[in-house]
Design an enzyme around this catalytic site. Structure first.
Site, PDB file in Angstrom:
ATOM      1  N   CYS A 112       0.808  -1.226   0.000  1.00  0.00           N
ATOM      2  CA  CYS A 112       0.000   0.000   0.000  1.00  0.00           C
ATOM      3  C   CYS A 112       0.839   1.274   0.000  1.00  0.00           C
ATOM      4  O   CYS A 112       0.320   2.349  -0.303  1.00  0.00           O
ATOM      5  CB  CYS A 112      -0.968  -0.006   1.177  1.00  0.00           C
ATOM      6  SG  CYS A 112      -2.137  -1.378   1.137  1.00  0.00           S
ATOM      7  N   HIS A 254      -3.434   7.090   2.178  1.00  0.00           N
ATOM      8  CA  HIS A 254      -3.798   5.801   1.605  1.00  0.00           C
ATOM      9  C   HIS A 254      -5.206   5.450   2.065  1.00  0.00           C
ATOM     10  O   HIS A 254      -5.514   5.501   3.261  1.00  0.00           O
ATOM     11  CB  HIS A 254      -2.800   4.740   2.057  1.00  0.00           C
ATOM     12  CG  HIS A 254      -3.283   3.341   1.859  1.00  0.00           C
ATOM     13  ND1 HIS A 254      -3.771   2.888   0.653  1.00  0.00           N
ATOM     14  CD2 HIS A 254      -3.375   2.298   2.720  1.00  0.00           C
ATOM     15  CE1 HIS A 254      -4.136   1.627   0.784  1.00  0.00           C
ATOM     16  NE2 HIS A 254      -3.915   1.243   2.021  1.00  0.00           N
ATOM     17  N   ASN A 284     -10.238  -0.165  -0.634  1.00  0.00           N
ATOM     18  CA  ASN A 284      -8.787  -0.094  -0.499  1.00  0.00           C
ATOM     19  C   ASN A 284      -8.169  -0.711  -1.748  1.00  0.00           C
ATOM     20  O   ASN A 284      -8.263  -1.918  -1.967  1.00  0.00           O
ATOM     21  CB  ASN A 284      -8.361  -0.853   0.757  1.00  0.00           C
ATOM     22  CG  ASN A 284      -6.856  -0.840   0.980  1.00  0.00           C
ATOM     23  OD1 ASN A 284      -6.075  -0.557   0.078  1.00  0.00           O
ATOM     24  ND2 ASN A 284      -6.444  -1.171   2.197  1.00  0.00           N
TER      25      ASN A 284
END
Length: 333
Positions: A112, A254, A284
Site C-alpha cells: 500500500c 492511503h 482499499n
C-alpha cells in the site's frame, strides 16, 4: 539550475464491475451497516475473468498522458502487489502496450506504500537528469489474491489503477514534488502478507498449503501501526519541507479505512474535512489508492491549483512514507 519533478498529468481507472456491500452480505456473515461502520466502504470495483493488472495500468497511464497533453515518457514505474506474473515484471508490458517499447520500465513492490516508493524513484530520476518525463503508476487486481470466504479482507479491497506523469521543472512551480520520506520495518512482515508463491514456500518442498495462496492481514495490529507510522512520517516530511500542519490544505492518505485516515488527521491536528476521501466508492486499492484519490480529487474539485498537499501511506513490509507537493492547474475531464 535546480531541477524538480513536477506533476504534469494524472489519470485513474477502475474496472466496470461494481460489488456492493449488499452483494457481499449474500455470501458472507456481514451487512452493509457493519462494513460501512468499520471501514467507510459502500462499494468497490473488481476485475472480470481475464482482466489483468497491466490492463488497468495501461488505461490509467494513457489517461495521465492525455491529461498532461503528452505523447510519451522516458521511464515507466509500476507499483503493484499483484503483478501479472511473478516473472517478468509488469511495467515493461505496460510500457510496450502504451507504445513505449524502448524506455526502461520496472516494478516497485511496497504494497500500500508502493505508490510513494515509486514516486520517490520517479522524482529522483527526474532531479538527477536520468529522465525528463516519468510515468508513475499504481495498479492492483487485489481481488485475485483474496480468500473469498474471509470477511475481514473481502469487504475491504478493490481493484483499480492510478497514474501521474512527472516532468522536469523547477522547485517553485505548482505541481513540484517538494520532499518524500520513506521507512520500513521488516520485523512486521507477517502483519500483511501472502505467504505462498515465493522462494520461501518453494524451498520448503512438499505440497503448498492452499491457505498460503491468499492475502492475510492482522487488522487490529495494522490499524495502530498505520496510524502511528503515517503520523510520524507526515511530521517528518512536513518539517523537512518547512511547512506547519496548518499549512496543509489537503491530506491524501492511503485509502485503507476511513477511521485510519481520520485518526491520522487527528494525530496531526488537521480538520477531518481536509482529508480527500474516495474509499467509499472504490475501497482499499493498495498501491493504486493514492493516485486514484488524486485523480478523483481533480475530477470533483476537491484538489485545486495551489493547494499544499500531504500524501501518506502505510503498507506491507512493513513500509510507510509521506510526500509534500503543491497541486498544479490540470485540465478536468
Amino acid at each position: 539550475m535546480t531541477r524538480a519533478a513536477v506533476i504534469a498529468g494524472v489519470g485513474g481507472y477502475v474496472p466496470p464491475r461494481v460489488v456492493t456491500n449488499d452483494e457481499l452480505a449474500q455470501r458472507l456473515d456481514t451487512s452493509d451497516s457493519w462494513i460501512r461502520t468499520r471501514t467507510g466502504i459502500a462499494r468497490r470495483h473488481v476485475v472480470e475473468a481475464g482482466t489483468t493488472t497491466s490492463d488497468l495500468a495501461v488505461e490509467a497511464g494513457l489517461r495521465a498522458l492525455k491529461n498532461a497533453g503528452a505523447d510519451g515518457a522516458d521511464l515507466v514505474i509500476v507499483a503493484t502487489t499483484t503483478p501479472d506474473r511473478p516473472c517478468p515484471a509488469t511495467a515493461p508490458t505496460v510500457a510496450a502496450r502504451m507504445g513505449l517499447t524502448d524506455v526502461p520500465a520496472y516494478d516497485v513492490a511496497a504494497v500500500c506504500s508502493g505508490f510513494l516508493y515509486a514516486l520517490q524513484a520517479g522524482t529522483a530520476s527526474v532531479t538527477s537528469g536520468f529522465a525528463e518525463r516519468v510515468l508513475v503508476v499504481g495498479a492492483e487486481s487485489f481481488s485475485t489474491i483474496l480468500d473469498p470466504a474471509d470477511r475481514t479482507t473481502s469487504v475491504i479491497f478493490g481493484d483499480g489503477a492510478g497514474a501521474i506523469l512527472l516532468r522536469a521543472g523547477t522547485p517553485g512551480e505548482p505541481g513540484a514534488v517538494l520532499d518524500v520520506h520513506l521507512g520500513s520495518d521488516g520485523s512486521m512482515a507477517d502483519l500483511i502478507t501472502v505467504r505462498g508463491g515465493g522462494a520461501e514456500e518453494r524451498s520448503r518442498g512438499g505440497e503448498p498449503r492452499p491457505e498460503d495462496r491468499y492475502f492475510r492481514m492482522d487488522g487490529k495490529a495494522v490499524f495502530f501501526a498505520a496510524v502511528r507510522r503515517m503520523a510520524q512520517s507526515s511530521r517528518t516530511v512536513l518539517e523537512r519541507t518547512g511547512w506547519e500542519v496548518a499549512d496543509v490544505d489537503r491530506l491524501v492518505g492511503h485509502q485503507a479505512n476511513t477511521r485510519i485516515i481520520h485518526a491520522v488527521a487527528e494525530q496531526l491536528g488537521l480538520p477531518p474535512e481536509r482529508a480527500v476521501l474516495n474509499i467509499d466508492r472504490v475501497g482499499n486499492t493498495s498501491a493504486a489508492s493514492i493516485p486514484l484519490a488524486l485523480a478523483d480529487g481533480l475530477a470533483d474539485g476537491t484538489l485545486r491549483a495551489g493547494h499544499r498537499v500531504l500524501l501518506t501511506a502505510f503498507g506491507g513490509g512493513a513500509t510507510w512514507g509521506s510526500a509534500t507537493l503543491t497541486w498544479p492547474a490540470l485540465p478536468v475531464g
